[in-house]
Scaffold this active site. Structure first.
Site, PDB file in Angstrom:
ATOM      1  CD1 TRP A 145      -0.365  -1.417   3.121  1.00 12.81           C
ATOM      2  CD2 TRP A 145       0.506   0.574   3.354  1.00 12.81           C
ATOM      3  NE1 TRP A 145       0.696  -1.363   4.136  1.00 12.81           N
ATOM      4  CE2 TRP A 145       1.070  -0.129   4.496  1.00 12.81           C
ATOM      5  CE3 TRP A 145       0.967   2.019   3.149  1.00 12.81           C
ATOM      6  CZ2 TRP A 145       2.008   0.585   5.539  1.00 12.81           C
ATOM      7  CZ3 TRP A 145       1.731   2.637   4.194  1.00 12.81           C
ATOM      8  CH2 TRP A 145       2.193   1.822   5.135  1.00 12.81           C
ATOM      9  CG  ASN A 146       5.075   1.227   1.030  1.00 17.43           C
ATOM     10  OD1 ASN A 146       4.792   0.436   0.103  1.00 17.43           O
ATOM     11  ND2 ASN A 146       6.050   1.098   1.420  1.00 17.43           N
ATOM     12  CE  LYS A 169      -2.917  -8.985  -2.785  1.00 16.16           C
ATOM     13  NZ  LYS A 169      -3.044  -8.191  -1.641  1.00 16.16           N
ATOM     14  N   PRO A 170      -3.036  -6.155  -5.768  1.00 14.65           N
ATOM     15  CG  PRO A 170      -4.940  -4.399  -6.171  1.00 14.65           C
ATOM     16  CD  PRO A 170      -4.368  -5.536  -6.543  1.00 14.65           C
ATOM     17  CD  GLU A 245      11.199  -3.821  -1.625  1.00 14.37           C
ATOM     18  OE1 GLU A 245      11.981  -3.864  -0.573  1.00 14.37           O
ATOM     19  OE2 GLU A 245      10.628  -3.085  -2.145  1.00 14.37           O
ATOM     20  NE  ARG A 273      10.224   8.413  -2.466  1.00 15.88           N
ATOM     21  CZ  ARG A 273      10.983   7.433  -3.313  1.00 15.88           C
ATOM     22  NH1 ARG A 273      11.573   6.722  -2.954  1.00 15.88           N
ATOM     23  NH2 ARG A 273      10.232   7.394  -4.541  1.00 15.88           N
ATOM     24  CB  CYS A 279      10.976  -1.383   2.392  1.00 15.34           C
ATOM     25  SG  CYS A 279      11.189  -0.859   0.341  1.00 15.34           S
ATOM     26  CD  GLU A 376      10.480  -2.008   7.357  1.00 13.22           C
ATOM     27  OE1 GLU A 376      10.705  -1.516   6.333  1.00 13.22           O
ATOM     28  OE2 GLU A 376      10.187  -3.032   7.335  1.00 13.22           O
ATOM     29  CB  SER A 436      13.995   4.728  -5.706  1.00  8.27           C
ATOM     30  OG  SER A 436      14.006   4.172  -4.430  1.00  8.27           O
TER      31      SER A 436
END
Length: 472
Positions: A145-146, A169-170, A245, A273, A279, A376, A436
């Protein structure tokens, strides 16, 4: 309440579930709540479309992705507004995500026409070695979702570029962005069945059913390490190709000779961010003892000045967290650190009122045994601990099961590169707060994942290598 679905979404079920705005907990829309039977239909559609899509010339597949890139950029603000509503991301962050997500379609459109094999004589001179690459087949793509746009395009782009068909599949929290991207691809000319979107609250049952089909040959997942372990076990039953990931616990190292202004700028980017819900977010700040007080004080000033509120307001810097469970964990980690002796310089407590808001928080004097340095945090919290030697800094940075990204600030490039080589991470940001890039290989080591996304390496996750031995 409107039930939304895209042209490329399975709509065989009458059930639906609500999508909430985390800023005020209101219902934005409802989407189809697909189940295992819908998963069967999705696989059938992907299997039927696979041959024709793989046979399309690479240039034609690339053209679809390029058109999708153009449409996404034309609708950047519209898509950003959608992301902000269902995700809570600030307007500026959401605009940046749309541009970043669209770039994966452009990058892989360019890479689609550069899938090359090789031909050479074997060393003994007795045969020719002919190597080619073929699409792996039907792929299951599971996204979080992020970053609801970027995590989708980072998987869809290479899969479609090489000729695979895919089922996306979101996350149940943010399905609307995935459906919007599917609609854009359909508008760009993607044939029916090449991409199917399954929106569901029964993720485990749906993904398990998808992976049970013989025609499914690849699983790409972005999410927690815990769920990744389960999916790896499930995929092993059919020996599927997997790309994972997973979680991160990124250290942010500030050496004695660092440019502190640059380090503070980088810290704001690496930490804030998506409000820290990434992550790649800097999770543990280790700062040399000679500069730790100044760094902590100035970071607290910068983070404390950020405006928190509904992302519908373009002036807001930090939106809400995704849900109450996420906010509760952030508070638990902060409370644990304070109970062990950490000092709060700004923030540190959950506000009253609607929405899942949490203030930007800076903790200093965080002890090494605090949970927040080992778990985390996924929120706008910067825990800071001092170190005295480079050996100590590298030791604590590597003291984690994760190894996605590390951040390192020093004015000495030679020292920086030498230390970067010792950091146990798939990516190192040296004097940068952002790592990224669609052209760069994204992924981690240890329990942060398997394989790479982005770059040419990301393309090859969706290809099988074929070797033909021959003579002429």
């Amino acid at each position: 309440m409107t039930i939304l679905s895209a042209d490329r979404a399975v709509t065989g079920t009458a059930k639906a579930f609500a999508v909430l705005n985390p800023a005020d907990e209101s219902v934005i829309a409802a989407v189809a709540d697909h189940g295992p039977d819908d998963a069967d239909r999705a696989v059938a559609a992907a299997s039927e479309a696979a041959g024709a899509w793989a046979a399309r010339p690479a240039r034609e597949r690339a053209a679809v992705l390029l058109r999708a890139f153009d449409i996404m950029m034309q609708r950047q603000r519209e898509l950003a507004d959608l992301i902000s509503r269902e995700n809570g991301k600030s307007h500026a962050d959401a605009m940046g995500e749309v541009a970043y997500a669209a770039e994966y379609f452009r990058w892989y459109a360019e890479e689609a026409v550069r899938v090359r094999g090789e031909l050479f004589d074997n060393p003994a001179g007795t045969s020719k070695v002919l190597v080619s690459h073929e699409p792996i087949g039907v792929c299951v793509l599971v996204t979080p979702w992020n970053f609801p746009a970027a995590m989708a395009t980072r998987k869809i782009g290479p899969a479609l570029a090489v000729g695979c068909t895919a089922i996306l599949k979101p996350a149940a929290e943010t399905p609307l962005t995935a459906l919007a991207i599917a609609e854009i691809l359909a508008e760009a000319g993607l044939p029916e069945g090449v991409l199917t979107v399954l929106t569901t609250r029964s993720a485990s049952a749906v993904v398990d059913r998808l992976l049970s089909h013989d025609s499914v040959r690849m699983l790409s997942f972005t999410g927690s390490t815990e769920v990744g372990r389960h999916l790896l076990e499930r995929a092993s039953h059919r020996v599927l190709r997997t790309a994972m990931e997973l979680g991160g616990n990124a250290p942010f190292l500030v050496l004695r000779d660092a440019d502190l202004d640059a380090a503070l700028e980088g810290a704001m980017i690496a930490k804030m961010r998506n409000g820290g819900q990434a992550c790649t977010a800097a999770n543990r700040f280790f700062v040399h003892e000679s500069v730790v007080e100044r760094f902590a004080s100035e970071l607290a000033t910068r983070m404390g000045a950020l405006t928190v509120g509904d992302a519908a307001d373009a002036s807001v810097d930090v939106g809400p967290l995704i849900n109450e469970a996420g906010r509760r964990k952030v508070q638990e980690l902060v409370d644990d650190a304070v109970a062990r002796g950490a000092r709060v310089l700004t923030g540190g407590s959950t506000p009253d009122g609607a929405g899942y808001f949490y203030p930007p928080t800076v903790l200093v004097d965080v002890p090494r045994d605090a949970r927040i340095l080992h778990e985390e945090v996924f929120g706008p919290v910067a825990p800071i601990a001092a170190f005295s030697t480079e050996e100590d800094a590298i030791g604590v940075a590597n003291d984690t099961i994760h190894g996605l990204v590390s951040y390192l600030y020093t004015e000495d490039l030679r020292r920086g590169l030498a230390l970067a080589a010792r950091l146990e991470a798939g990516m190192v940001a040296l004097n940068r707060g952002l790592v990224s890039d669609p052209a760069a290989p994204f992924g981690g080591v240890k329990e942060s994942g398997l394989g790479r996304e982005g770059s040419t390496e990301g393309l090859h996750e969706y290809l099988e290598t074929k070797y033909v031995a021959t003579n002429w």
